[in-house]
Design an enzyme around this catalytic site. Structure first.
Site, short mmCIF file in Angstrom:
data_model
loop_
_atom_site.label_atom_id
_atom_site.label_comp_id
_atom_site.label_asym_id
_atom_site.label_seq_id
_atom_site.Cartn_x
_atom_site.Cartn_y
_atom_site.Cartn_z
N ASP A 79 3.12 0.79 -3.61
CA ASP A 79 3.74 0.73 -4.92
C ASP A 79 4.58 2.00 -5.08
O ASP A 79 4.42 2.95 -4.31
CB ASP A 79 2.65 0.65 -6.00
CG ASP A 79 3.22 0.72 -7.40
OD1 ASP A 79 4.17 -0.03 -7.69
OD2 ASP A 79 2.72 1.53 -8.20
N ASP A 122 -1.82 2.02 -7.62
CA ASP A 122 -2.64 2.75 -8.59
C ASP A 122 -2.70 2.09 -9.96
O ASP A 122 -3.50 2.49 -10.80
CB ASP A 122 -2.11 4.18 -8.76
CG ASP A 122 -0.81 4.21 -9.54
OD1 ASP A 122 0.01 3.28 -9.36
OD2 ASP A 122 -0.60 5.16 -10.32
N ASP A 168 -1.00 -3.60 -9.81
CA ASP A 168 -1.23 -3.58 -8.36
C ASP A 168 -2.57 -4.21 -7.97
O ASP A 168 -2.78 -4.51 -6.79
CB ASP A 168 -1.20 -2.13 -7.84
CG ASP A 168 0.13 -1.45 -8.10
OD1 ASP A 168 1.16 -2.13 -7.97
OD2 ASP A 168 0.13 -0.26 -8.46
#
Length: 382
Positions: free
Chosen positions: A62, A266, A270
């Site tokens: 990410d 995080d 996600d």
């Protein structure tokens, strides 16, 4: 034949064939490996993640909070109607109380400028898009370009400005006001955010690529911001403007190509991708949902720990192979010798103990493992 000799040889075979070394080969290596990982700030929740990590062929990251620091600043506010201060008041009111990094950035500016927040009703979070809420009976939409397009909001007035900001690597959020079910929504303005790439991110990506592992970025942010980060870090694959479900679909497509995939993230968005990946790796600086969905948690939120976790998994797997090899070789050689009478039960017992101790000592050699750090690179803010 000699019954006494036969019994002695049989006892020697029974003693020498005790599978202690085989039973210790895997758990001792895993125990030492997870212990070393914990010392480096890598929390491994299950042995399966440790055993799978050495087979990883692609690591998907990410962007916000994973490769970037996750503490964005407001760099631009552009209003169509009214003043920039009024636009910022609406945006800050809509995001009051949110833990999202962008919301915190807006709240910090509102607090600095002593902006009075308005009361918000019927707040709804739109996953991967933004949010909607009511202020004084009017419905407002705050989110990314996908949300505006889905709601039929015309962005022409600020489209050129947004393209310019995105080319600079900025994250852009739009604010629109709805006028009922049939009238659609009208654009009010935009706010742009800038973030800083983590100093260790470039070294982390370089180390993964040196290990023969591909890297990818899966982000809900715009393509301009994603490409700027990807170019700065030399990431192989970029997928931008993704919804949480689309991240999962991309992970699944890679797995169907028989690739072992790790996902590093995080945020709340996600979590589905972390659960879908073969190995989910969460940052402890993120949400509890992300950490719950992942098999590995990086306690320092440092992307360099991703390569360390894979390297330690590889070393642990090799230790397991070595332990099993020596345990089998020991039995293959020693059992025929015991059956032929070359080993007494006393010597067989000592040899059996030595084999178990040797497996444990070989596993403990993992404690000599040390993480190798890449030099820190100064990177531009985005």
């Amino acid at each position: 034949g000699d019954a006494e000799l036969a019994i002695i040889n049989a006892v020697s075979v029974l003693v020498i064939a005790c599978p202690c070394a085989l039973g210790l080969a895997t758990p001792t290596a895993i125990m030492v490996g997870t212990g070393m990982a914990a010392q480096q700030g890598i929390l491994i929740k299950d042995a399966q993640s440790l055993e799978l990590a050495h087979r990883i062929k692609l690591v998907a990251f990410d962007k916000t909070g994973t490769l970037t620091i996750g503490q964005p600043d407001v760099v631009a506010v552009e209003a169509i109607d009214g003043t920039d201060a009024t636009l910022l008041q609406l945006i800050a009111s809509l995001q009051a109380g949110s833990d999202h990094p962008l919301a915190k950035a807006v709240s910090a500016v509102a607090k600095r400028d002593q902006i009075t927040l308005q009361s918000v009703q019927n707040l709804q979070t739109l996953a991967g898009r933004g949010l909607s809420a009511q202020i004084d009976g009017q419905t407002y939409l705050l989110g990314n370009q996908r949300l505006m397009q889905e709601q039929g909001v015309t962005l022409d007035a600020l489209l050129a400005r947004s393209v310019q900001l995105e080319q600079q690597g900025r994250t852009v959020s739009w604010l629109a006001v709805a006028h009922g079910q049939t009238a659609g929504a009208r654009l009010l303005g935009l706010v742009a955010f800038g973030d800083q790439i983590k100093p260790s991110a470039a070294g982390a990506v370089a180390k993964l690529q040196h290990m023969g592992i591909q890297t990818a970025m899966l982000t809900g942010d715009n393509l301009g911001a994603a490409q700027m980060v990807a170019e700065a870090l030399s990431i192989d694959i970029v997928q931008a403007s993704l919804l949480p479900a689309e991240k999962v679909d991309y992970i699944q497509s890679l797995k169907q190509q028989h690739q072992v995939v790790a996902m590093v993230g995080d945020g709340l968005n996600d979590a589905p991708a972390l659960a879908a990946a073969d190995v989910g790796i969460a940052m402890s600086t993120g949400t509890d949902v992300a950490m719950h969905s992942a098999g590995i948690t990086l306690m320092r939120g440092d992307p360099a720990l991703v390569a360390d976790a894979i390297d330690l998994s590889t070393r642990t797997y090799h230790k397991i192979q070595q332990n099993l090899f020596w345990a089998f070789i020991y039995n293959v050689i020693a059992i025929p010798l015991a059956a032929l009478g070359f080993l007494s039960p006393m010597i067989a017992g000592a040899a059996m103990a030595v084999s178990s101790v040797s497996v444990v000592l070989n596993s403990l050699l993992l404690r000599r493992w040390r993480a190798k750090r890449q030099p820190v690179t100064e990177l531009p803010s985005v």
